[in-house]
Design an enzyme around this catalytic site. Structure first.
Site, short mmCIF file in Angstrom:
data_model
loop_
_atom_site.label_atom_id
_atom_site.label_comp_id
_atom_site.label_asym_id
_atom_site.label_seq_id
_atom_site.Cartn_x
_atom_site.Cartn_y
_atom_site.Cartn_z
N LYS A 83 -53.01 -32.71 -5.28
CA LYS A 83 -53.97 -33.60 -4.63
C LYS A 83 -54.70 -34.47 -5.64
O LYS A 83 -54.86 -35.68 -5.44
CB LYS A 83 -54.96 -32.78 -3.80
CG LYS A 83 -54.32 -32.03 -2.65
CD LYS A 83 -55.34 -31.33 -1.77
CE LYS A 83 -56.02 -30.19 -2.48
NZ LYS A 83 -55.09 -29.10 -2.83
N THR A 84 -55.14 -33.88 -6.74
CA THR A 84 -55.83 -34.65 -7.77
C THR A 84 -54.87 -35.66 -8.40
O THR A 84 -55.25 -36.82 -8.66
CB THR A 84 -56.39 -33.72 -8.86
OG1 THR A 84 -57.32 -32.81 -8.26
CG2 THR A 84 -57.09 -34.51 -9.95
N ASP A 96 -63.36 -34.16 -4.89
CA ASP A 96 -62.60 -32.93 -4.72
C ASP A 96 -63.44 -31.92 -3.94
O ASP A 96 -64.68 -31.93 -4.03
CB ASP A 96 -62.22 -32.37 -6.09
CG ASP A 96 -61.11 -31.35 -6.01
OD1 ASP A 96 -60.48 -31.24 -4.94
OD2 ASP A 96 -60.87 -30.66 -7.02
N ARG A 121 -48.60 -26.30 -10.07
CA ARG A 121 -49.56 -25.91 -11.11
C ARG A 121 -49.19 -24.55 -11.70
O ARG A 121 -49.24 -24.35 -12.92
CB ARG A 121 -50.97 -25.86 -10.53
CG ARG A 121 -52.03 -25.49 -11.58
CD ARG A 121 -53.39 -25.35 -10.93
NE ARG A 121 -53.85 -26.62 -10.39
CZ ARG A 121 -54.84 -26.75 -9.51
NH1 ARG A 121 -55.47 -25.67 -9.07
NH2 ARG A 121 -55.20 -27.93 -9.06
N THR A 144 -59.18 -27.97 0.29
CA THR A 144 -58.28 -26.84 0.47
C THR A 144 -58.55 -26.15 1.80
O THR A 144 -57.80 -25.24 2.19
CB THR A 144 -58.47 -25.81 -0.66
OG1 THR A 144 -59.86 -25.44 -0.73
CG2 THR A 144 -58.06 -26.40 -2.00
#
Length: 347
Positions: free
Chosen positions: A67-68, A112, A220, A161
Site C-alpha cells: 500500500k505504501t 497510513d 514484505r 489494514t
C-alpha cells in the site's frame, strides 16, 4: 541518544533503508495485484490527460502487500511531491489543518492507518476532500469565528489494514477504492527475483520457490526472509541461495514449511497439546504462551485462520484437523492423553 543506543538503532535504520530501496518506483515495476494496477493506471492516465489531480484513493488490505509503495508510485506517475503521515500522528484538527494548508498544487498526501485518525480531524478532512477548503476556528465560546481557508487541489491516498473501522462518510469521499489481496507463490517468486537483483544476491529458481512458499503471501515477509537467507548463504554456504540453503537458513530462523514462526507454533502447540484442541478462550491461550491477548489475536491468529489451522467459534478457539496433522499428532489425543475438544477452557 547515548552511544550504545545509537549503535543499537543503526541496524534498524539500515533495515528500513534496504526496505525502501526494494520498493518499486513505477507502476510497471509493481508485481502482483493485476486488477488494482489496471484500475489505478486508468485513474492516473485519465487525470494526466485532464490536467487535474485524480480522485482521492483508498488502499485497503493486510500489512505488507504494497500500500505504501503504491502511494509513492501514484506521486511518481503524476510527477508531484508526496507528503507522508499516519492516522495516529494526527491527534487534533489543528494538526491536520496545518498539514493541509502547506500542501502545494497537485501534491499527494498519504495517510497510513487512516482509520486511526482522530474524530475532530476526520470531520475537518470531509470538507477538505470535497471542496478543498478548511474552516479554522478562531477564539472560544460564543465569540468563536470560523475562517474559511482555500486549499491547493491535492490527492489524498489513504491506507488501512482495517477498512471496517472507517466511518461511512469518510469512506464515501474516496473516488477510487482498491483492496489488496495476498500474493500467489508465483508472484512472490517474481518479487524475490527482482529484490535479489537489487541486493546482488545469487538466487536460484528453486531457492526463490522455497522462500516464496514460506512468505505467507506477503512481499514484505518475502523480502525479509530473502535478506536472512542471504546472510546464511554468505556465512555458511557459498553465497548462492538454493532450495537446500534456503531450507537450512529458514530452519535456523524458526520459519517452518508453512511459514509459521515461533509465536504461531507456540499458539498452535498450546491449543493442541495443552488444551486438547479447544475450544479455549484467547485470554487463556495468551497466558499459556506468555503473550498479551492482543498479540495472539492480532499477530498470530489471522495467519493461522487463513492457513486453515485454527478456527474462531462462539465457544472459543479450536484446532482444525490440519493443525493436528501439521504438528504430527493424531487428532483427538493431546500429549497427556486427554480427549481433544471435550473440555471448554475459558471460552
Amino acid at each position: 541518544m547515548t552511544e550504545p543506543e545509537l549503535v543499537s538503532a543503526l541496524p534498524v535504520v539500515e533495515e528500513r533503508d534496504v526496505e525502501n530501496s526494494l520498493r518499486p518506483k513505477r507502476l510497471g515495476e509493481f508485481v502482483g495485484q493485476p486488477k488494482v494496477r489496471e484500475q489505478l493506471q486508468l485513474v492516473l492516465a485519465s487525470a494526466l490527460r485532464r490536467g487535474h489531480p485524480p480522485d482521492h484513493v483508498l488502499l485497503s488490505g493486510p500489512p505488507g502487500l504494497g500500500k505504501t509503495s503504491l502511494a509513492m508510485i501514484i506521486a511518481a506517475e503524476l510527477g508531484v511531491p508526496i507528503r507522508v503521515t499516519s492516522g495516529p500522528a494526527i491527534e487534533r484538527a489543528g494538526d491536520l489543518a496545518a498539514l493541509l494548508t502547506s500542501l502545494t498544487d497537485g501534491e499527494v498526501l498519504f495517510i497510513d492507518e487512516i482509520h486511526r485518525i482522530a474524530r475532530p480531524a476526520e470531520e475537518l478532512l470531509y470538507l477538505a476532500m470535497e471542496d478543498f477548503r478548511v474552516d479554522v476556528m478562531v477564539g472560544k465560546g460564543p465569540g468563536a469565528t470560523a475562517i474559511p481557508l482555500d486549499l491547493a487541489p491535492f490527492t489524498l491516498v489513504g491506507a488501512t489494514t482495517r477498512a471496517g473501522l472507517l466511518t461511512g462518510p469518510l469512506r464515501d469521499r474516496f473516488g477510487f477504492t482498491a483492496h489488496m489481496d495476498f500474493y500467489e507463490p508465483e508472484e512472490l517468486e517474481q518479487v524475490l527475483t527482482r529484490s535479489a537483483g537489487l541486493l546482488g544476491v545469487a538466487l536460484r529458481g528453486d531457492g526463490a520457490t522455497e522462500i516464496a512458499g514460506r512468505s505467507r503471501g506477503t512481499p514484505r515477509i518475502a523480502n525479509r526472509l530473502l535478506r536472512r537467507v542471504r546472510d546464511f548463504a554468505e556465512v555458511r554456504a557459498d553465497g548462492v541461495v538454493t532450495a537446500q540453503v534456503a531450507h537450512a537458513a529458514l530452519a535456523v530462523y524458526d520459519v517452518d514449511v508453512l511459514g509459521l514462526d515461533r509465536l504461531d507454533r507456540a499458539v498452535l502447540d498450546a491449543l493442541v497439546r495443552r488444551f486438547g484442541g479447544g475450544p479455549v478462550g484467547v485470554g487463556t491461550l495468551a497466558v499459556a504462551v506468555g503473550e498479551e491477548p492482543e498479540t495472539v489475536e492480532e499477530v498470530a491468529e489471522p495467519f493461522l485462520v487463513r492457513a486453515g489451522l485454527l478456527a474462531r467459534t462462539p465457544r472459543g478457539r479450536i484446532a482444525t484437523p490440519a493443525a493436528w496433522a501439521h504438528l504430527g499428532l493424531e487428532r483427538g489425543l493431546s500429549t497427556s492423553g486427554d480427549a481433544g475438544g471435550a473440555t471448554l477452557f475459558d471460552a
